[in-house]
Design an enzyme around this catalytic site. Structure first.
Site, short mmCIF file in Angstrom:
data_model
loop_
_atom_site.label_atom_id
_atom_site.label_comp_id
_atom_site.label_asym_id
_atom_site.label_seq_id
_atom_site.Cartn_x
_atom_site.Cartn_y
_atom_site.Cartn_z
N GLY A 12 0.83 -1.22 0.00
CA GLY A 12 0.00 0.00 0.00
C GLY A 12 0.85 1.25 0.00
O GLY A 12 0.58 2.21 0.72
N VAL A 64 -3.43 -7.19 -1.57
CA VAL A 64 -2.83 -7.97 -0.49
C VAL A 64 -3.77 -9.03 0.08
O VAL A 64 -3.32 -9.92 0.80
CB VAL A 64 -2.29 -7.08 0.67
CG1 VAL A 64 -1.15 -6.20 0.20
CG2 VAL A 64 -3.40 -6.27 1.33
N ASN A 90 1.91 -2.30 5.42
CA ASN A 90 1.35 -0.96 5.62
C ASN A 90 -0.06 -0.81 5.06
O ASN A 90 -0.83 0.01 5.54
CB ASN A 90 2.29 0.07 4.95
CG ASN A 90 1.65 1.43 4.84
OD1 ASN A 90 1.60 2.19 5.81
ND2 ASN A 90 1.11 1.77 3.67
N SER A 142 -1.97 0.38 15.12
CA SER A 142 -2.53 1.71 15.43
C SER A 142 -2.76 1.80 16.93
O SER A 142 -2.94 0.77 17.59
CB SER A 142 -3.87 1.87 14.71
OG SER A 142 -4.59 2.95 15.25
N TYR A 155 -11.86 -1.92 12.56
CA TYR A 155 -10.48 -1.44 12.42
C TYR A 155 -9.66 -1.76 13.67
O TYR A 155 -8.54 -2.25 13.59
CB TYR A 155 -10.53 0.08 12.17
CG TYR A 155 -9.21 0.74 11.89
CD1 TYR A 155 -8.57 0.56 10.66
CD2 TYR A 155 -8.59 1.56 12.84
CE1 TYR A 155 -7.35 1.19 10.40
CE2 TYR A 155 -7.39 2.19 12.59
CZ TYR A 155 -6.77 2.00 11.36
OH TYR A 155 -5.57 2.62 11.10
N ALA A 157 -10.21 -4.09 15.85
CA ALA A 157 -10.00 -5.55 15.93
C ALA A 157 -8.86 -5.96 14.99
O ALA A 157 -8.00 -6.77 15.34
CB ALA A 157 -11.28 -6.29 15.58
N LYS A 159 -6.36 -4.11 13.98
CA LYS A 159 -5.07 -3.58 14.45
C LYS A 159 -4.61 -4.30 15.72
O LYS A 159 -3.41 -4.47 15.94
CB LYS A 159 -5.17 -2.07 14.66
CG LYS A 159 -5.41 -1.29 13.36
CD LYS A 159 -4.31 -1.52 12.36
CE LYS A 159 -4.42 -0.66 11.12
NZ LYS A 159 -3.36 -0.90 10.14
N ILE A 188 -1.87 10.56 12.20
CA ILE A 188 -0.83 10.98 11.25
C ILE A 188 -1.53 11.70 10.10
O ILE A 188 -2.56 11.22 9.60
CB ILE A 188 -0.06 9.75 10.72
CG1 ILE A 188 0.44 8.85 11.87
CG2 ILE A 188 1.09 10.18 9.80
CD1 ILE A 188 1.45 9.47 12.81
N1 LIG Z 1 -3.12 8.00 9.13
C1 LIG Z 1 -3.20 7.66 10.39
O1 LIG Z 1 -3.46 8.48 11.25
C2 LIG Z 1 -2.92 6.25 10.80
C3 LIG Z 1 -2.87 5.97 12.18
C4 LIG Z 1 -2.61 4.68 12.60
C5 LIG Z 1 -2.37 3.70 11.67
N2 LIG Z 1 -2.43 3.98 10.35
C6 LIG Z 1 -2.18 2.88 9.41
O2 LIG Z 1 -1.13 3.23 8.55
C7 LIG Z 1 -1.29 2.56 7.31
C8 LIG Z 1 -1.23 3.58 6.17
O3 LIG Z 1 -2.33 4.46 6.34
P1 LIG Z 1 -2.45 5.88 5.60
O4 LIG Z 1 -2.91 6.84 6.59
O5 LIG Z 1 -1.24 6.16 4.80
O6 LIG Z 1 -3.72 5.57 4.67
P2 LIG Z 1 -3.89 5.65 3.09
O7 LIG Z 1 -5.32 5.35 2.84
O8 LIG Z 1 -3.31 6.92 2.58
O9 LIG Z 1 -2.98 4.45 2.61
C9 LIG Z 1 -3.37 3.10 2.66
C10 LIG Z 1 -2.79 2.43 1.45
O10 LIG Z 1 -3.19 1.05 1.43
C11 LIG Z 1 -3.54 0.73 0.09
N3 LIG Z 1 -4.42 -0.43 0.05
C12 LIG Z 1 -5.70 -0.53 0.49
N4 LIG Z 1 -6.19 -1.75 0.23
C13 LIG Z 1 -5.20 -2.45 -0.38
C14 LIG Z 1 -5.10 -3.76 -0.90
N5 LIG Z 1 -6.13 -4.60 -0.83
N6 LIG Z 1 -3.93 -4.16 -1.47
C15 LIG Z 1 -2.88 -3.30 -1.55
N7 LIG Z 1 -2.91 -2.03 -1.08
C16 LIG Z 1 -4.06 -1.62 -0.50
C17 LIG Z 1 -4.21 1.97 -0.44
O11 LIG Z 1 -4.25 1.99 -1.85
C18 LIG Z 1 -3.30 3.07 0.14
O12 LIG Z 1 -2.19 3.31 -0.70
C19 LIG Z 1 -2.62 1.82 7.40
O13 LIG Z 1 -2.39 0.48 7.78
C20 LIG Z 1 -3.34 2.55 8.50
O14 LIG Z 1 -4.30 1.74 9.13
C21 LIG Z 1 -2.70 5.23 9.89
#
Ligand SMILES: NC(=O)c1ccc[n+]([C@@H]2O[C@H](COP(=O)([O-])OP(=O)(O)OC[C@H]3O[C@@H](n4cnc5c(N)ncnc54)[C@H](O)[C@@H]3O)[C@@H](O)[C@H]2O)c1
Length: 247
Positions: A12, A64, A90, A142, A155, A157, A159, A188
């Site tokens: 991702g 994925v 990710n 997370s 979500y 569950a 994480k 973030i």
């Molecule tokens: N942004 C936050 O505040 C935050 C906080 C805690 C955890 N996270 C975690 O960090 C990670 C990245 O989040 P983000 O904020 O950059 O979100 P985002 O939505 O910008 O990025 C998520 C990425 O995952 C990809 N994706 C989704 N389904 C997919 C699949 N089936 N196969 C391949 N790729 C796939 C999307 O295309 C995207 O590029 C995630 O796991 C999210 O849960 C984010």
């Protein structure tokens, strides 16, 4: 350049945090695979940007959640670069809704991408890491994986599942010199956080001791550290990247 020559697969990685992780790993010397869900054009741009900055990167489309697609992606990486040293799980999605209104489809989608995706990608890279007797796996959990959050039962569950998965895997592969850790980011600044209303943003900021949202770079720096030689004796850990939110 402590990751010179290492091969890193970031799932991702076409946008948000993953894109910055890929960029940062490449800047540390790794050859990077920018994974994206098929249909996204941003991944090619992300890989182009890494190459333009002097790094090595390719983009590979694979959902994925799809075991065959993940296996094919890893085979392609191994065919090209002879192995995989680093996996960053990710890829993640949210389908937020209070539980009484949450559909089974919304539950399944989130568990499937966030948890099953981490399982499938880890399973696919593991034989290659075991062969080399070295590896680094970092999964993005997370803060809500331990604190919970209303409207995010699916979500949270997924994480929390990543944390259990990380600890089990750390024990399973420690003797092969493979470390398995998780990061628990707070809020973030990516598309995920930009969806929040102004009112919610203010309320959240009031709960963060550092009074700011995190940047994707804050997460990427921790990934680079955990993937480097300096973190060789750290495994099974969950590192908070949250400005003190979960203290
Ligand atoms: N942004 C936050 O505040 C935050 C906080 C805690 C955890 N996270 C975690 O960090 C990670 C990245 O989040 P983000 O904020 O950059 O979100 P985002 O939505 O910008 O990025 C998520 C990425 O995952 C990809 N994706 C989704 N389904 C997919 C699949 N089936 N196969 C391949 N790729 C796939 C999307 O295309 C995207 O590029 C995630 O796991 C999210 O849960 C984010």
């Amino acid at each position: 350049m402590n990751l010179e020559g290492r091969v890193a697969l970031v799932t991702g990685a076409s946008g948000g945090i993953g894109r910055v992780i890929a960029r940062r790993l490449a800047a540390a010397g790794a050859r990077v695979v920018v994974n994206y869900r098929t249909g996204s054009e941003a991944a090619a741009e992300a890989a182009d940007a890494i190459r333009a900055a002097g790094g090595e990167a390719i983009s590979i489309g694979a959902d994925v959640c799809d075991a065959d697609a993940v296996e094919a992606m890893v085979s392609q990486v191994v065919g090209r670069w002879d192995g995989v040293d680093i996996l960053v799980n990710n890829a993640g999605v949210t389908r937020d809704r209070l539980l009484l209104r949450m559909t089974p489809k919304e539950w399944d989608e989130v568990i499937s991408v966030n948890l099953r995706g981490s399982f499938l990608c880890t399973k696919a890279v593991l034989p290659h890491m075991m062969k080399r007797r070295r590896g680094r796996i970092v999964s993005i959990s997370s803060v809500v994986g331990t604190s919970g959050n209303p409207g995010q039962a699916n979500y949270a569950a997924s994480k929390a599942g990543i944390i259990g998965f990380t600890k089990a895997m750390a024990r399973e592969v420690a003797s092969r010199n493979i470390t398995v850790n998780a990061l628990a980011p707070g809020y973030i600044t990516t598309a995920m956080v930009e969806q929040l209303s102004e009112e919610v943003r203010k309320a959240v900021l009031g709960r963060i001791p550092m009074s700011r949202f995190g940047a994707p770079e804050d997460v990427a720096e921790a990934v680079v550290f955990l993937c480097g030689d300096g973190a060789a004796y750290i495994t099974g850990q969950v590192l908070g990247i949250d400005g003190g939110l979960a203290v």
